[in-house]
Write an enzyme that holds these catalytic residues in place. Structure first.
Site, mmCIF file in Angstrom:
data_model
loop_
_atom_site.group_PDB
_atom_site.id
_atom_site.type_symbol
_atom_site.label_atom_id
_atom_site.label_comp_id
_atom_site.label_asym_id
_atom_site.label_seq_id
_atom_site.Cartn_x
_atom_site.Cartn_y
_atom_site.Cartn_z
ATOM 1 N N ARG A 234 0.865 -1.178 0.000
ATOM 2 C CA ARG A 234 0.000 0.000 0.000
ATOM 3 C C ARG A 234 0.902 1.229 0.000
ATOM 4 O O ARG A 234 1.965 1.249 0.640
ATOM 5 C CB ARG A 234 -0.911 0.029 1.235
ATOM 6 C CG ARG A 234 -2.150 -0.850 1.120
ATOM 7 C CD ARG A 234 -3.163 -0.327 0.082
ATOM 8 N NE ARG A 234 -4.340 -1.175 -0.043
ATOM 9 C CZ ARG A 234 -4.496 -2.156 -0.939
ATOM 10 N NH1 ARG A 234 -3.543 -2.434 -1.800
ATOM 11 N NH2 ARG A 234 -5.629 -2.846 -0.998
ATOM 12 N N GLU A 268 -3.925 7.717 -3.333
ATOM 13 C CA GLU A 268 -4.509 7.374 -4.641
ATOM 14 C C GLU A 268 -5.950 7.853 -4.657
ATOM 15 O O GLU A 268 -6.632 7.779 -3.630
ATOM 16 C CB GLU A 268 -4.493 5.852 -4.836
ATOM 17 C CG GLU A 268 -3.108 5.270 -4.984
ATOM 18 C CD GLU A 268 -3.122 3.739 -5.066
ATOM 19 O OE1 GLU A 268 -4.192 3.150 -5.303
ATOM 20 O OE2 GLU A 268 -2.049 3.146 -4.886
ATOM 21 N N HIS A 285 -1.251 0.981 -9.590
ATOM 22 C CA HIS A 285 -1.889 0.015 -8.683
ATOM 23 C C HIS A 285 -2.574 -1.099 -9.487
ATOM 24 O O HIS A 285 -3.767 -1.346 -9.345
ATOM 25 C CB HIS A 285 -2.890 0.729 -7.767
ATOM 26 C CG HIS A 285 -3.364 -0.107 -6.618
ATOM 27 N ND1 HIS A 285 -3.883 0.423 -5.477
ATOM 28 C CD2 HIS A 285 -3.399 -1.452 -6.423
ATOM 29 C CE1 HIS A 285 -4.228 -0.534 -4.638
ATOM 30 N NE2 HIS A 285 -3.941 -1.705 -5.203
HETATM 31 N N1 LIG Z 1 -0.638 -3.804 -5.561
HETATM 32 C C1 LIG Z 1 -1.675 -4.596 -5.610
HETATM 33 O O1 LIG Z 1 -2.355 -4.679 -6.612
HETATM 34 C C2 LIG Z 1 -2.033 -5.443 -4.420
HETATM 35 C C3 LIG Z 1 -1.677 -5.072 -3.154
HETATM 36 N N2 LIG Z 1 -1.970 -5.884 -2.088
HETATM 37 C C4 LIG Z 1 -1.563 -5.432 -0.748
HETATM 38 O O2 LIG Z 1 -0.725 -6.408 -0.181
HETATM 39 C C5 LIG Z 1 -1.135 -6.640 1.144
HETATM 40 C C6 LIG Z 1 -0.772 -8.030 1.569
HETATM 41 O O3 LIG Z 1 -1.601 -8.956 0.939
HETATM 42 P P1 LIG Z 1 -1.641 -10.472 1.427
HETATM 43 O O4 LIG Z 1 -0.288 -11.049 1.377
HETATM 44 O O5 LIG Z 1 -2.711 -11.138 0.660
HETATM 45 O O6 LIG Z 1 -2.076 -10.289 2.958
HETATM 46 P P2 LIG Z 1 -1.836 -11.297 4.141
HETATM 47 O O7 LIG Z 1 -2.733 -10.874 5.236
HETATM 48 O O8 LIG Z 1 -1.888 -12.692 3.652
HETATM 49 O O9 LIG Z 1 -0.315 -11.015 4.583
HETATM 50 C C7 LIG Z 1 0.122 -9.841 5.170
HETATM 51 C C8 LIG Z 1 1.332 -10.164 6.023
HETATM 52 O O10 LIG Z 1 1.905 -8.928 6.454
HETATM 53 C C9 LIG Z 1 2.238 -9.051 7.827
HETATM 54 N N3 LIG Z 1 2.303 -7.751 8.476
HETATM 55 C C10 LIG Z 1 1.309 -7.044 9.072
HETATM 56 N N4 LIG Z 1 1.786 -5.882 9.549
HETATM 57 C C11 LIG Z 1 3.105 -5.849 9.247
HETATM 58 C C12 LIG Z 1 4.132 -4.908 9.469
HETATM 59 N N5 LIG Z 1 3.906 -3.758 10.102
HETATM 60 N N6 LIG Z 1 5.376 -5.188 9.009
HETATM 61 C C13 LIG Z 1 5.624 -6.348 8.358
HETATM 62 N N7 LIG Z 1 4.691 -7.277 8.122
HETATM 63 C C14 LIG Z 1 3.443 -7.032 8.554
HETATM 64 C C15 LIG Z 1 1.172 -9.973 8.406
HETATM 65 O O11 LIG Z 1 1.616 -10.584 9.608
HETATM 66 C C16 LIG Z 1 0.974 -10.966 7.275
HETATM 67 O O12 LIG Z 1 1.826 -12.079 7.387
HETATM 68 C C17 LIG Z 1 -2.655 -6.355 1.150
HETATM 69 O O13 LIG Z 1 -3.104 -5.991 2.420
HETATM 70 C C18 LIG Z 1 -2.767 -5.230 0.179
HETATM 71 O O14 LIG Z 1 -2.630 -4.016 0.868
HETATM 72 C C19 LIG Z 1 -2.581 -7.090 -2.249
HETATM 73 C C20 LIG Z 1 -2.951 -7.506 -3.501
HETATM 74 C C21 LIG Z 1 -2.787 -6.684 -4.680
HETATM 75 O O1 LIG Z 2 -6.268 -6.851 -3.564
HETATM 76 C C1 LIG Z 2 -5.799 -5.759 -3.203
HETATM 77 O O2 LIG Z 2 -5.543 -5.484 -2.025
HETATM 78 C C2 LIG Z 2 -5.521 -4.742 -4.227
HETATM 79 O O3 LIG Z 2 -4.764 -3.824 -3.995
HETATM 80 C C3 LIG Z 2 -6.211 -4.865 -5.518
HETATM 81 O O4 LIG Z 2 -5.385 -5.181 -6.559
HETATM 82 C C4 LIG Z 2 -6.922 -3.567 -5.750
HETATM 83 O O5 LIG Z 2 -7.698 -3.616 -6.883
HETATM 84 P P1 LIG Z 2 -8.976 -2.662 -7.047
HETATM 85 O O6 LIG Z 2 -9.999 -3.180 -6.129
HETATM 86 O O7 LIG Z 2 -8.568 -1.293 -6.620
HETATM 87 O O8 LIG Z 2 -9.343 -2.790 -8.462
#
Ligand SMILES: NC(=O)C1=CN([C@@H]2O[C@H](COP(=O)(O)OP(=O)(O)OC[C@H]3O[C@@H](n4cnc5c(N)ncnc54)[C@H](O)[C@@H]3O)[C@@H](O)[C@H]2O)C=CC1
Ligand SMILES: O=C(O)C(=O)[C@H](O)COP(=O)(O)O
Length: 420
Positions: A234, A268, A285
């Site tokens: 993020r 954003e 993103h």
């Molecule tokens: N750029 C994009 O399109 C996308 C971005 N994301 C972002 O990636 C993040 C992670 O996604 P997932 O791996 O599916 O989530 P998840 O919940 O499976 O993993 C997140 C991990 O981060 C750890 N964590 C929490 N706070 C932390 C900190 N302060 N420092 C280090 N580690 C910490 C947690 O313990 C957990 O293991 C989402 O919350 C979302 O914000 C996810 C999917 C797409």
């Molecule tokens: O899964 C997440 O977390 C993400 O950041 C998604 O890729 C965001 O996609 P939109 O919902 O903004 O299309």
């Protein structure tokens, strides 16, 4: 009475899935906020809100108290995304509204974005990923896939994930599903010394380990021009103003700049466009925006709805996705056979070319720069993002066992590789 569902229309296959569950009305990104709904042009949508029982959103809808107040019959809110920092969890609890986030739906997509970015930078800057130490910040669904992929490419992987480490220390079973066999947890000061830092933490204000502005002016000042920082978590995890000051000072003092890749940005869609010119790779993103990733998100919400309302699941995700029948052009297939041991710069370049056949990250970067230079079209770029597939859509034929292991490690499907 059919269940009343209000859903973001940017969820592929929503008709096929959600119409099985109830009556569906859709909205577009940006339409569902208390401010916009107060406008006369939103009268029709506003009039429907009191009936809504299930609200299905993406990350662009802020589910806050003001919005919830317009939906007195709401029972369930779900997001087809992994992140849920757009949810006011306290307000949902206060309203006794159940919620769900599709964790993991697009983890493979983000991991492949990072692999493509890392390979692009490695080829451009003539280094080998296998010689690098990579720090993963946040080792969940996404981070563990990125860790596994970069490990498969030979990099030394270290992990910074304090909540996960605490959990692992408090359990007798130290295995953590989906991760490296034995993750090497390090302190944040070790992260700052890594050659490549990949951010995959959620945005949170964890009492002991908040991720918001984890990379502040102080942390950024400890990084050097030989390091790489990739943020696909993020935007707010890096203080974007501090990053801009860092770059401006580096330019003034003629210092080599830190190599930064940003897919996510603070504030954003109104991002700090002055940052763009300082970045090695920039995108809007879209790291998680593969067809597979988005369709998984829709499917996971469908599963939740069926479970919640005791409805038999009739629709299968596999029936929706187009067939995976793309094959490698002959010259690349021949080169792949020649590079049996997959070692050295030429093999890494070949791998980059194969990955980029499926996903050309340079093109996303070019399009982003061209658009952001003219006018601020962050949201539009995201809405109009073309269909992107994952590596699994490209069938590879590989004979060498080590090579096929490596390719599988980054998400390819291998056939005739001599191991089966
Ligand atoms: N750029 C994009 O399109 C996308 C971005 N994301 C972002 O990636 C993040 C992670 O996604 P997932 O791996 O599916 O989530 P998840 O919940 O499976 O993993 C997140 C991990 O981060 C750890 N964590 C929490 N706070 C932390 C900190 N302060 N420092 C280090 N580690 C910490 C947690 O313990 C957990 O293991 C989402 O919350 C979302 O914000 C996810 C999917 C797409
Ligand atoms: O899964 C997440 O977390 C993400 O950041 C998604 O890729 C965001 O996609 P939109 O919902 O903004 O299309």
């Amino acid at each position: 009475m059919p269940i009343q569902i209000l859903a973001d229309s940017a969820m592929p296959y929503w008709q096929e899935f959600f119409l099985e569950v109830g009556e569906v009305k859709t909205f577009k990104a940006g339409e569902l906020s208390a401010e916009i709904l107060a406008l006369p042009s939103s009268a029709q949508l506003r009039a429907y809100l009191p009936c809504v029982e299930c609200l299905l959103v993406r990350s662009t809808t802020q589910v806050n108290q003001a919005l919830l107040a317009l939906m007195p019959n709401l029972q369930f809110v779900a997001t087809a995304t992994a992140g849920y920092d757009h949810f006011d969890i306290e307000a949902l609890h206060a309203g006794d509204i159940a919620w769900y986030a599709a964790g993991g739906c697009n983890a493979q997509a983000v991991a492949q974005y990072v692999v493509c970015a890392a390979l692009q930078l490695a080829v451009d800057d003539r280094f080998l990923l296998k010689d690098k130490r990579v720090a993963i910040v946040g080792h969940g669904n996404v981070g563990s896939r990125v860790a596994n992929a970069l490990h498969a490419l030979g990099a030394q992987v270290i992990i910074y994930d304090p909540p996960q480490l605490t959990k692992a220390q408090n359990t007798t079973d130290l295995r953590i599903s989906g991760s490296l066999n034995s993750p090497c947890y390090v302190s944040f000061s070790e992260v700052l010394k890594a050659d490549v830092i990949c951010i995959h933490a959620p945005l949170n204000s964890h009492p002991e380990h908040p991720s918001r502005h984890l990379f502040d002016a102080d942390a950024l000042s400890q990084l050097t021009g030989s390091q790489y920082l990739i943020n696909a978590g993020r935007g707010e995890i890096i203080d974007n103003q501090a990053l801009l000051s860092y770059f401006e000072n580096a330019v003034k003092s003629e210092k080599v700049k830190l190599n930064v890749v940003l897919d996510v940005w603070e504030n954003e869609p109104t991002i700090t466009t002055d940052l763009v010119g300082h970045l090695r790779i920039a995108s809007a993103h879209i790291a998680g925006h593969t067809l597979e990733g988005k369709a998984n998100g829709t499917f996971m919400l469908y599963q939740q709805l069926c479970h919640r309302y005791n409805i038999a699941q009739k629709v299968k995700l596999s029936a929706m996705l187009p067939p995976d029948n793309t094959s490698l052009p002959k010259h690349l297939q021949n080169e792949l056979h020649l590079n049996e041991m997959f070692d050295g710069e030429s093999a890494q370049r070949l791998l980059k070319n194969i990955c980029h056949l499926v996903y050309d990250i340079q093109n996303d970067d070019r399009v982003f720069r061209a658009h952001m230079a003219q006018f601020n079209t962050f949201a539009k770029l995201r809405q109009e993002y073309p269909i992107r597939r994952e590596f699994s859509a490209l069938r590879l034929n590989v004979k060498n066992t080590k090579t096929s292991q490596m390719l599988r490690g980054i998400g390819f499907v291998i056939s005739n590789d001599g191991t089966t």
